[in-house]
Motif scaffolding. Structure first.
Motif: not given
Length: 428
Positions: A88-89, A112-114, A119-120, A245-246
């Motif tokens: 929900y970001l 998903g990237l965000h 998380c990382a 990442l891609d």
């Protein structure tokens, strides 16, 4: 429009072991039961085989190393909840996918990237402050497999019993003609949702790929803790991070895949996202964590070249296909040769697809070979993800070509005559 194959086949090294519709003739009850019963055990055996030969096998020493661990179960549960919250970001963008049963296009949050970056950063920050250690995860990988199995079973049961109450379910062909095992294992709904969360997208991207990245990151942190971060492990981790990442940058690529648009989601698909993608795909790194293989820095040069060539094939061919599909009149594609099909669409016969029929698959294979080679040749185990991918991509290429022949007829025959090689020029 280019129909040489569906764009967006990203993530192929970690194919879900059993996605399909509830009426798929390739799946019978005996086959399904065997896969459900032995898939988890097979992964545990492979993980066990990554340990040095001098160490005892876990399955022969369960009294000292029980497979159920509440910490591992908590990790799986907390990770799932965090991903649901991050869905929900207010970041990324919202994309439209397939047509839903209400006559409206389904919408998907593509952040998903965000979610992965947050998380990382959180994990590395907690690790740096001494709150958590990488070994909390890596010392419980076998237990995480069992916890993932339990979570997959619970979610699949929820999906199974939820379907009868769904007001508008997108069911796979066949309705309720399948028995319990097929409906549970393969699912009936293609697009189940909880609020704004599309369960299939959530499982594929957030649990599968972000979970894979977090497992790899945990392996790297553990190696740092031990003071044994080898060049080979760092190289494999870097290759896999680039690949992940891609995929996350181009998250909308999954929205057009056959698996996403047509196949239902059940136990086997969910299990694949919880244990097969995050853990089986990371087998080379897990292997190097327990059985280091020290390589000379000069050895990295051919590996970097192999991975770079594979990534270029994979990325550029997918981009060409996607761009031509979206706008075949784009001046950037004016130089490309085409074969007109009776279906009214066109087949690319130059550019990347004038070289081999599936250059994106070739790139996939080259990248995976590159991240397996640093493991050396003392064991076949770290090469199994690449071998599985090669097998699956060959099968997928065969299915795609059968579908293209059915749709394009003589145009596809002409394309195959002009481009006779599927993956490797002059070889295959």
């Amino acid at each position: 429009m280019n129909l040489n194959g569906p764009h967006g086949e990203k993530g192929s090294p970690a194919q879900r072991p059993g996605a399909g519709s509830s009426t798929n003739p390739r799946w019978n009850n005996i086959h399904l039961f065997a896969v459900c019963a032995f898939l988890t055990g097979a992964l545990i055996l492979l993980l066990d085989a990554c340990h040095p030969p001098s160490e005892p096998w876990v399955l022969t020493n369960l009294a000292r190393t029980p497979l159920w661990d509440w910490t591992a179960a908590t990790i799986v549960l907390v990770f799932t909840v965090i991903q649901a919250i991050l869905y929900y970001l207010p970041m990324g963008h919202v994309a439209e996918g397939k047509m839903g049963c209400h006559g409206k296009y389904l919408k998907y949050n593509l952040n998903g990237l965000h979610a992965f970056v947050l998380c990382a950063v959180l994990l590395v920050g907690l690790w740096y402050c001494g709150v958590v250690t990488g070994s909390v995860v890596t010392s419980r990988v076998l237990q995480l497999v069992i916890a993932g199995l339990a979570m997959s079973a619970l979610l699949s049961l929820w999906l199974y019993f939820r379907q009868s109450h769904a007001h508008c379910s997108q069911h796979s062909n066949g309705g309720n003609t399948a028995g319990f095992l097929q409906e549970f294992a393969l699912g009936k709904e293609t697009d189940p949702r909880v609020g704004k969360i599309d369960v299939k997208q959530f499982a594929m991207v957030r649990i599968g790929f972000i979970g894979w990245a977090m497992m790899d990151l945990s392996y790297v942190l553990t190696a740092l803790e031990r003071g044994s971060l080898s060049l080979s492990l760092l190289l494999v981790a870097t290759f896999q991070f680039i690949y992940i990442l891609d995929f996350l940058i181009d998250e909308d690529s999954i929205l057009t895949t056959k698996e996403f648009t047509e196949e239902s989601i059940g136990f086997l698909m969910i299990l694949g996202e919880y244990i097969w993608i995050p853990i089986f795909s990371g087998l080379p790194i897990y292997f190097l964590l327990h059985r280091p293989n020290h390589i000379h820095f000069l050895y990295t040069i051919p590996l970097l070249l192999l991975y770079g060539i594979g990534f270029l094939f994979y990325y550029l061919s997918n981009e060409q296909k996607s761009g031509f599909r979206k706008n075949p009149n784009n001046p950037a594609y004016a130089h490309l040769k085409i074969i007109k099909s009776p279906s009214g669409e066109n087949l690319l016969v130059s550019g990347w697809f004038g070289w081999v029929r599936h250059p994106n698959y070739l790139g996939d294979i080259l990248m995976m070979i590159a991240w397996c080679l640093p493991c050396g040749f003392t064991s076949l185990v770290p090469y199994l993800p690449a071998l599985q991918c090669i097998h699956i991509l060959r099968g997928r290429a065969k299915e795609i070509e059968a579908s293209c022949y059915e749709k394009h007829g003589v145009a596809w025959e002409e394309y195959c005559r002009r481009i006779p090689y599927k993956l490797l020029p002059y070889i295959y």
